[in-house]
Design a protein around this motif. Structure first.
Motif, mmCIF file in Angstrom:
data_model
loop_
_atom_site.group_PDB
_atom_site.id
_atom_site.type_symbol
_atom_site.label_atom_id
_atom_site.label_comp_id
_atom_site.label_asym_id
_atom_site.label_seq_id
_atom_site.Cartn_x
_atom_site.Cartn_y
_atom_site.Cartn_z
ATOM 1 N N GLY A 152 0.830 -1.310 0.123
ATOM 2 C CA GLY A 152 0.146 -0.018 -0.039
ATOM 3 C C GLY A 152 0.911 1.335 0.036
ATOM 4 N N THR A 153 0.295 2.289 0.403
ATOM 5 C CA THR A 153 0.744 3.642 0.425
ATOM 6 C C THR A 153 1.399 4.037 1.949
ATOM 7 O OG1 THR A 153 -0.424 4.063 -1.391
ATOM 8 C CG2 THR A 153 0.541 6.036 -0.302
ATOM 9 N N SER A 154 2.315 4.712 2.165
ATOM 10 C CA SER A 154 2.723 4.901 3.589
ATOM 11 C C SER A 154 4.196 5.742 3.511
ATOM 12 C CB SER A 154 3.024 3.793 4.186
ATOM 13 O OG SER A 154 3.485 4.025 5.696
ATOM 14 N N THR A 155 4.203 6.568 4.441
ATOM 15 C CA THR A 155 5.518 7.191 4.700
ATOM 16 C C THR A 155 6.553 6.190 5.258
ATOM 17 O OG1 THR A 155 5.046 7.933 6.714
ATOM 18 C CG2 THR A 155 4.287 9.537 5.242
ATOM 19 N N SER A 156 7.698 6.518 5.204
ATOM 20 C CA SER A 156 8.687 5.489 5.817
ATOM 21 C C SER A 156 8.750 5.457 7.412
ATOM 22 C CB SER A 156 10.134 6.030 5.557
ATOM 23 O OG SER A 156 10.413 6.109 3.930
ATOM 24 N N GLU A 157 8.435 6.557 7.762
ATOM 25 C CA GLU A 157 8.276 6.649 9.511
ATOM 26 C C GLU A 157 7.089 5.783 9.560
ATOM 27 O OE1 GLU A 157 8.368 10.579 10.908
ATOM 28 O OE2 GLU A 157 10.309 10.993 10.145
ATOM 29 N N ASP A 158 5.909 5.852 9.146
ATOM 30 C CA ASP A 158 4.742 5.241 9.490
ATOM 31 C C ASP A 158 4.806 3.727 9.334
ATOM 32 O OD1 ASP A 158 3.420 7.675 10.334
ATOM 33 O OD2 ASP A 158 2.180 7.670 8.714
ATOM 34 N N ALA A 159 5.567 3.362 8.467
ATOM 35 C CA ALA A 159 5.736 2.094 7.877
ATOM 36 C C ALA A 159 6.772 1.325 8.826
ATOM 37 C CB ALA A 159 6.354 1.778 6.380
ATOM 38 N N SER A 218 16.376 -14.903 17.128
ATOM 39 C CA SER A 218 16.611 -13.765 16.273
ATOM 40 C C SER A 218 15.563 -13.569 15.252
ATOM 41 C CB SER A 218 17.900 -13.987 15.502
ATOM 42 O OG SER A 218 18.196 -13.139 14.275
ATOM 43 N N LEU A 219 14.943 -12.455 15.069
ATOM 44 C CA LEU A 219 14.069 -12.271 14.145
ATOM 45 C C LEU A 219 14.051 -11.107 13.460
ATOM 46 C CD1 LEU A 219 12.532 -13.190 17.230
ATOM 47 C CD2 LEU A 219 10.261 -12.099 16.251
ATOM 48 N N MET A 220 13.675 -11.460 12.056
ATOM 49 C CA MET A 220 13.914 -10.431 10.890
ATOM 50 C C MET A 220 12.461 -10.222 10.246
ATOM 51 S SD MET A 220 15.255 -8.152 9.255
ATOM 52 C CE MET A 220 17.159 -8.354 9.278
ATOM 53 N N VAL A 221 11.856 -9.263 10.693
ATOM 54 C CA VAL A 221 10.436 -8.852 10.172
ATOM 55 C C VAL A 221 10.550 -7.974 8.854
ATOM 56 C CG1 VAL A 221 8.426 -7.694 10.486
ATOM 57 C CG2 VAL A 221 9.312 -9.039 12.264
ATOM 58 N N VAL A 222 10.005 -8.302 7.566
ATOM 59 C CA VAL A 222 10.289 -7.490 6.722
ATOM 60 C C VAL A 222 8.720 -7.163 5.908
ATOM 61 C CG1 VAL A 222 11.155 -7.491 4.090
ATOM 62 C CG2 VAL A 222 12.501 -8.559 6.173
ATOM 63 N N SER A 223 8.728 -6.008 5.498
ATOM 64 C CA SER A 223 7.322 -5.730 4.853
ATOM 65 C C SER A 223 7.072 -6.003 3.448
ATOM 66 C CB SER A 223 7.053 -4.127 5.088
ATOM 67 O OG SER A 223 7.970 -3.480 4.196
ATOM 68 N N GLY A 224 5.966 -5.543 2.886
ATOM 69 C CA GLY A 224 5.783 -5.875 1.437
ATOM 70 C C GLY A 224 6.215 -4.497 0.993
ATOM 71 N N CYS A 225 6.158 -4.228 -0.306
ATOM 72 C CA CYS A 225 6.702 -2.984 -0.844
ATOM 73 C C CYS A 225 5.692 -2.066 -0.848
ATOM 74 C CB CYS A 225 7.009 -3.275 -2.417
ATOM 75 S SG CYS A 225 7.719 -2.078 -3.083
ATOM 76 N N TYR A 226 6.082 -0.860 -0.056
ATOM 77 C CA TYR A 226 5.306 0.287 0.034
ATOM 78 C C TYR A 226 5.642 1.479 -1.089
ATOM 79 C CZ TYR A 226 4.034 -0.860 5.020
ATOM 80 O OH TYR A 226 3.356 -1.371 6.050
ATOM 81 N N GLN A 227 4.536 2.305 -1.419
ATOM 82 C CA GLN A 227 4.774 3.453 -2.211
ATOM 83 C C GLN A 227 4.615 4.582 -1.396
ATOM 84 O OE1 GLN A 227 2.571 3.441 -5.989
ATOM 85 N NE2 GLN A 227 3.460 5.409 -6.310
ATOM 86 N N VAL A 228 5.399 5.351 -1.425
ATOM 87 C CA VAL A 228 5.182 6.787 -0.773
ATOM 88 C C VAL A 228 3.920 7.744 -1.425
ATOM 89 C CG1 VAL A 228 7.458 6.985 0.312
ATOM 90 C CG2 VAL A 228 7.057 8.077 -1.841
ATOM 91 N N PRO A 229 3.253 8.323 -0.325
ATOM 92 C CA PRO A 229 2.351 9.221 -0.820
ATOM 93 C C PRO A 229 2.937 10.405 -1.975
ATOM 94 C CG PRO A 229 2.146 9.242 1.455
ATOM 95 C CD PRO A 229 3.511 8.643 1.017
ATOM 96 N N ASP A 230 1.829 10.649 -3.084
ATOM 97 C CA ASP A 230 2.315 11.477 -3.921
ATOM 98 C C ASP A 230 2.983 12.840 -3.494
ATOM 99 O OD1 ASP A 230 1.340 10.009 -5.840
ATOM 100 O OD2 ASP A 230 -0.927 10.970 -6.072
ATOM 101 N N GLY A 231 4.011 13.186 -3.988
ATOM 102 C CA GLY A 231 4.771 14.557 -3.619
ATOM 103 C C GLY A 231 5.959 13.977 -2.725
ATOM 104 N N GLU A 232 6.017 12.970 -1.968
ATOM 105 C CA GLU A 232 6.863 12.551 -1.001
ATOM 106 C C GLU A 232 7.975 11.549 -1.687
ATOM 107 O OE1 GLU A 232 6.426 12.293 2.599
ATOM 108 O OE2 GLU A 232 4.251 13.244 2.701
#
Length: 154
Positions: A14-21, A135-149
């Motif tokens: 989905g769409t998110s900023t790096s900080e929120d993600a 040991s844990l490694m959590v990895v997200s799917g691929c985010y897209q930043v909001p328009d203009g970011e």
């Protein structure tokens, strides 16, 4: 999200900023520790940002969150991976890999995907380390930043 061949079939998160993600990744990690149910010393690592393979690195990113747990007593780890293998599916996770790795220590590994949350986790039981731990490694799917970011890297 993952497969046995290690190919990158990363779904859109989905769409998110790096900080929120990053905040979301830390929340997912916390939920996983709650499922582990072992008290001990948690590492204090923060989430990081990496690129999505084959996509514009200014607009697309994945979040990773490494962490580790050293229990108060090594015997607390006995059966932990087997319990996770049973419990994770009850919480929306699909176990996609479970078994001993090829390392010298023959660590037990579990990889699980959560298609709804768009996260994958790899948990390694390092029984022969001193002290033993997870040991844990959590990895997200691929985010897209909001328009203009742009993607913020940290």
């Amino acid at each position: 999200m993952t497969d046995a061949n290690g190919s990158d079939d990363t779904p859109s998160a989905g769409t998110s900023t790096s900080e929120d993600a990053a905040d979301e990744a830390e929340k997912v990690s916390s939920e996983l520790y709650d499922l582990i149910g072992i008290k001990g010393k948690l590492s204090k690592t923060g989430a990081g940002v990496t690129e999505c393979s084959g996509k514009d690195r200014e607009k697309f990113f994945k979040i990773f969150h490494p962490s580790s747990l050293v229990p108060a007593s090594a015997d607390q780890l006995g059966g932990a991976m087997e319990r996770l293998k049973e419990e994770l599916p009850k919480h929306g996770w699909k176990v996609v890999e479970y078994g001993v790795d090829n390392s010298q220590n023959k660590n037990l590994n579990l990889t699980a995907d959560n298609d709804k949350k768009k996260y994958s986790v790899k948990i390694v039981h390092m029984a022969k380390d001193n002290p033993p731990g997870l040991s844990l490694m959590v990895v997200s799917g691929c985010y897209q930043v909001p328009d203009g970011e742009k993607v913020q890297r940290f």
